[in-house]
Write an enzyme that holds these catalytic residues in place. Structure first.
Site, PDB file in Angstrom:
ATOM      1  CE  LYS A   1     -43.737 -33.984 -14.254  1.00  0.00           C
ATOM      2  NZ  LYS A   1     -44.914 -34.574 -14.140  1.00  0.00           N
TER       3      LYS A   1
ATOM      4  CG  MET B   1     -47.626 -30.716 -50.081  1.00  0.00           C
ATOM      5  SD  MET B   1     -46.199 -31.795 -49.914  1.00  0.00           S
ATOM      6  CE  MET B   1     -45.592 -31.910 -51.577  1.00  0.00           C
TER       7      MET B   1
ATOM      8  CG  HIS C   1     -44.794 -32.413 -39.461  1.00  0.00           C
ATOM      9  ND1 HIS C   1     -46.037 -31.858 -39.277  1.00  0.00           N
ATOM     10  CD2 HIS C   1     -45.020 -33.659 -39.926  1.00  0.00           C
ATOM     11  CE1 HIS C   1     -46.969 -32.723 -39.587  1.00  0.00           C
ATOM     12  NE2 HIS C   1     -46.380 -33.836 -40.000  1.00  0.00           N
TER      13      HIS C   1
ATOM     14  CG  ASP D   1     -43.264 -32.196 -21.491  1.00  0.00           C
ATOM     15  OD1 ASP D   1     -43.599 -31.005 -21.623  1.00  0.00           O
ATOM     16  OD2 ASP D   1     -43.761 -32.948 -20.638  1.00  0.00           O
TER      17      ASP D   1
ATOM     18  CB  CYS E   1     -47.808 -33.014 -43.252  1.00  0.00           C
ATOM     19  SG  CYS E   1     -47.495 -34.788 -43.429  1.00  0.00           S
TER      20      CYS E   1
ATOM     21  CD  GLU F   1     -45.076 -28.688 -37.661  1.00  0.00           C
ATOM     22  OE1 GLU F   1     -44.575 -28.407 -38.761  1.00  0.00           O
ATOM     23  OE2 GLU F   1     -45.959 -29.572 -37.527  1.00  0.00           O
TER      24      GLU F   1
HETATM   25  N1  GLN Z   1     -52.709 -38.088 -43.281  1.00  0.00           N
HETATM   26  C1  GLN Z   1     -51.606 -37.774 -44.123  1.00  0.00           C
HETATM   27  C2  GLN Z   1     -50.673 -38.950 -44.304  1.00  0.00           C
HETATM   28  O1  GLN Z   1     -50.680 -39.872 -43.532  1.00  0.00           O
HETATM   29  C3  GLN Z   1     -50.834 -36.573 -43.606  1.00  0.00           C
HETATM   30  C4  GLN Z   1     -50.173 -36.825 -42.304  1.00  0.00           C
HETATM   31  C5  GLN Z   1     -49.706 -35.556 -41.633  1.00  0.00           C
HETATM   32  O2  GLN Z   1     -50.188 -34.488 -41.951  1.00  0.00           O
HETATM   33  N2  GLN Z   1     -48.804 -35.659 -40.691  1.00  0.00           N
HETATM   34  O3  GLN Z   1     -49.897 -38.967 -45.226  1.00  0.00           O
END
Ligand code: GLN
Length: 542
Positions: free
Chosen positions: A17, A383, A514, A71, A380, A516
Site C-alpha cells: 500500500k 561513526m 542518517h 512508508d 551514526c 540515507e
Molecule cells: N546507539 C547510538 C546512540 O544512541 C547510535 C544510534 C543510531 O545509530 N541511530 O547514540
C-alpha cells in the site's frame, strides 16, 4: 481546493500500500499537482520509535523530528516532499490526544466515546497542516476488518459523506492469488474484502489488484460487477522487477487517469515520466557492479534498513553500477576466521544501531576496513564505533568505549544531556523515558574547508536528520587527530562533532546523522554517490 484520496488494503497485509500510495503521489506530481502523503496506523503505540525493528522495520525520521513508519520513507523517495510529523498518525497518538483533552475538561462533562470523539480527532488529523495542497493521499495501515482499524474506517467514511465524491476518493488494494491447480487468478478474496469495506459503509471508487500476471478481461468484468466498480477502474498492479518501475507501470494501467477522471479533472494530457524511465534503465541495465558489506544487527530483516538499502541503490544509480549488498550479522566477527567474508567486498558500511550486542564485531569490521584500505562508511552508531576503534587501536586508549554500554574509563562517546535546537536548549537525563527522548530530526552542520565531505557535498552548510542519544565527545579531538582521525564537521555552535574522516585512507567517513533518510532515486545522496564511487575505484584495484 484540496482533494483527499484514502488508500485501504484488503485480503492480506504487505501488498505494498505504501509503495502504491507513493507511486500515485509521483504520478499526480508528474501531472503538475502538489501532493502530501500521510500514514494512519491503527496500532496503540504513540509512534514506532520504541518498537523493535523486527516488529516494524525501520523507524523513519522526519525533519521535524517525528519517528514514523517506514512508508513515509517511500513517500519521500517517490515525491521528494519532506514528510512532517503531522503526516504520521497512530491510534496511540489520537487516543492520547483525546484522553488529554478529557483530563483538561474540554468535553464539558460529556461521555467521551469512539464516535464522535475519536473519529472527530481522526478527521481533524486528515485535514490538519495541509496548506492548500492539491491532493492529500492517506494510507490506512492494516487491512479492512481489523478491529483496531474500525474507528479509522468509520472516520474516513464520515469524511467522504461530509465532503462528497468530488473531493474524496477511496482506493482499495487487494490481492488476486493465482491457483496453479485451477490455472486461474481467483477473484473471491477481493470480492470478500470489498464486501467487508461496503459493510462499514465505504464503496471503493477504484480497485488496485495485486497479482503476479495480467488480469484476463473475463475476471476484470467479474470483479467490476460484484464489487460495484466500473471495469476501467479495476486496475492491475502486476509484480515488477524494481519498485521504481511502479509509477510507469501504474500509469500504463490507467491508474492516474482514472483518479483524475473520478475528480472530473483533465486526464487527457500525458504526464512526463522520463525521470522514472531513466532511473529504471540505470537500475536494470547498469554497466558494472560493486559489492558492499553492511555489518549490522538486524541483517535478517531488510525492512530494518529500508532507507539504507534504497540509498545504496541510489549510489549505484549515480555511478551506473549495480550495488550488491551483503548483509552480514556483526556477531560473526567476534569469532576467528570470519574476516574472509570481507575479503571480497569493495566497501564496508556499519549502519545505525543500539546496544552492546554486536558492537565488538562491528569494531572488528572497522579495523579491517581501515587497515586494508577498503572504503568505510559509518552511519551514526557506525561513526561512534569508528571513533572508538581509532581511540583504542591508534590513540593508545585501550579502555575507550561508549557510555551506552555502561560506565567506562575513556568515554569517547557519551550521553548527551544538553544540546541546542535552533534557539532552544534541549535537556535530557539518563533516567528519561525511552520514547522521543533522542536528538531527533534535522540539524545543521558546518563542514570544514578542505575536508573530503565538503568536496562530496559541494557546500559548507548541510542539514541532516538525527536519531541518537549518545555523541562523540569533542574533548578528544586533539588525541583523535594525532591518530589520523579528523572532525570534518560540527554543529553550528562547535560543540557536537558531526562527521569524522581519515586523510590516510581512500574513503573513511563516519557521520553522526542518517544521510540515507534524504536520498532519492532522482537525487542520490552525495555521500552515497561518493561512497559507491570509492567502491568502484576500489574494485578496479583488485
Ligand atoms: N546507539 C547510538 C546512540 O544512541 C547510535 C544510534 C543510531 O545509530 N541511530 O547514540
Amino acid at each position: 481546493m484540496t482533494r483527499y484520496i484514502f488508500i485501504t488494503g484488503g485480503v492480506v497485509s504487505s501488498l505494498g500500500k505504501g509503495l502504491s500510495s507513493a507511486a500515485l503521489g509521483a504520478l499526480l506530481q508528474a501531472r503538475g499537482y502538489s501532493v502530501r502523503l500521510r500514514k494512519f496506523d491503527p496500532y496503540l503505540n504513540v509512534d514506532p520509535g520504541t518498537m523493535s525493528p523486527y516488529q516494524h522495520g525501520e523507524v523513519y525520521v522526519t525533519d521535524d523530528g517525528a519517528e514514523t513508519d517506514l512508508d513515509l520513507g517511500h513517500y519521500e523517495r517517490f515525491t521528494g516532499v519532506p514528510a512532517r510529523s503531522s503526516d504520521s498518525v497512530t491510534a496511540g497518538k489520537i487516543y492520547s490526544n483525546v484522553i488529554a483533552r478529557e483530563r483538561r475538561g474540554d468535553y464539558l462533562g460529556g461521555t467521551v466515546q469512539v464516535i464522535p470523539h475519536v473519529t472527530d480527532a481522526i478527521k481533524e488529523a486528515v485535514t490538519a497542516d495541509t496548506d492548500g495542497t492539491d491532493f492529500v493521499l492517506i494510507e490506512i495501515g492494516g487491512t479492512v476488518g481489523d478491529i483496531e482499524g474500525l474507528p479509522f474506517f468509520e472516520a474516513i467514511r464520515q469524511f467522504g459523506y461530509e465532503l462528497g465524491p468530488d473531493k474524496v476518493m477511496y482506493v482499495h488494494l487487494t490481492l488476486l492469488p493465482y491457483i496453479p491447480a485451477a490455472g486461474e487468478l481467483k477473484t473471491k478474496p477481493t470480492q470478500h474484502s470489498v464486501k467487508e469495506l461496503r459493510s462499514i459503509g465505504i464503496q471503493p471508487d477504484l480497485l488496485l489488484c495485486r497479482s503476479d500476471r495480467a488480469i484476463p478481461d473475463s475476471e476484470r468484468r467479474k470483479i467490476a460487477l460484484f464489487c460495484n466498480v466500473p471495469e476501467r477502474r479495476v486496475i492491475a498492479a502486476t509484480d515488477v522487477a524494481s519498485i521504481y518501475q511502479v509509477p510507469v507501470h501504474y500509469h500504463e494501467q490507467g491508474f492516474d487517469t482514472q483518479v483524475l477522471d473520478h475528480f472530473g479533472l483533465d486526464s487527457e494530457s500525458k504526464p512526463n515520466l522520463d525521470i522514472w524511465r531513466h532511473i529504471v534503465d540505470r537500475l536494470l541495465a547498469p554497466e558494472g557492479e560493486v559489492s558492499i558489506a553492511v555489518v549490522g544487527k538486524y541483517t535478517g530483516l531488510q525492512d530494518a534498513y529500508k532507507s539504507l538499502d534504497e540509498a545504496l541503490a541510489h549510489g549505484g544509480i549515480a555511478n551506473n553500477v549495480r550495488v550488491d549488498m551483503r548483509w552480514i550479522d556483526a556477531d560473526i566477527f567476534e569469532s576467528d576466521g570470519a574476516m574472509q567474508e570481507l575479503e571480497t567486498v569493495n566497501g564496508i558500511l556499519v549502519p545505525g544501531g543500539f546496544g552492546e550486542r554486536g558492537a565488538e564485531g562491528k569494531i572488528a569490521a572497522v579495523t579491517f576496513a581501515r587497515t586494508k584500505r577498503v572504503p568505510y562508511f559509518g552511519i551514526c552508531f557506525g561513526m561512534q564505533l569508528a571513533v572508538i576503534e581509532t581511540a583504542r587501536n591508534l590513540a593508545g586508549m585501550e579502555k575507550a568505549s561508549s557510555t551506552e554500554f555502561g560506565p567506562c574509563a575513556e568515554a569517547v562517546v557519551g550521553l548527551m544531556t544538553e544540546w541546542k535546537s535552533g534557539e532552544d536548549v534541549e535537556r535530557r537525563s539518563a533516567g528519561d523515558n525511552l520514547g522521543g527522548t533522542m536528538r531527533l530530526g534535522a540539524y545543521d552542520a558546518l563542514l570544514r574547508t578542505g575536508s573530503k565531505v565538503r568536496t562530496a557535498y559541494g557546500t559548507g552548510l548541510i542539514s541532516e536528520r538525527h536519531r541518537h542519544r549518545y555523541e562523540v565527545n569533542v574533548n578528544y579531538q586533539r588525541q583523535l587527530k594525532a591518530a589520523g582521525m579528523r572532525f570534518a564537521a560540527f554543529s553550528p555552535d562547535g560543540e557536537l562533532p558531526e562527521i569524522v574522516e581519515r586523510d590516510d585512507h581512500p574513503w573513511f567517513i563516519g557521520v553522526q546523522f542518517h544521510p540515507e533518510l534524504k536520498s532519492k532515486p532522482f537525487a542520490p545522496h552525495p555521500l552515497f554517490a561518493s561512497f559507491v564511487k570509492a567502491a568502484v575505484d576500489q574494485s578496479r584495484l583488485v
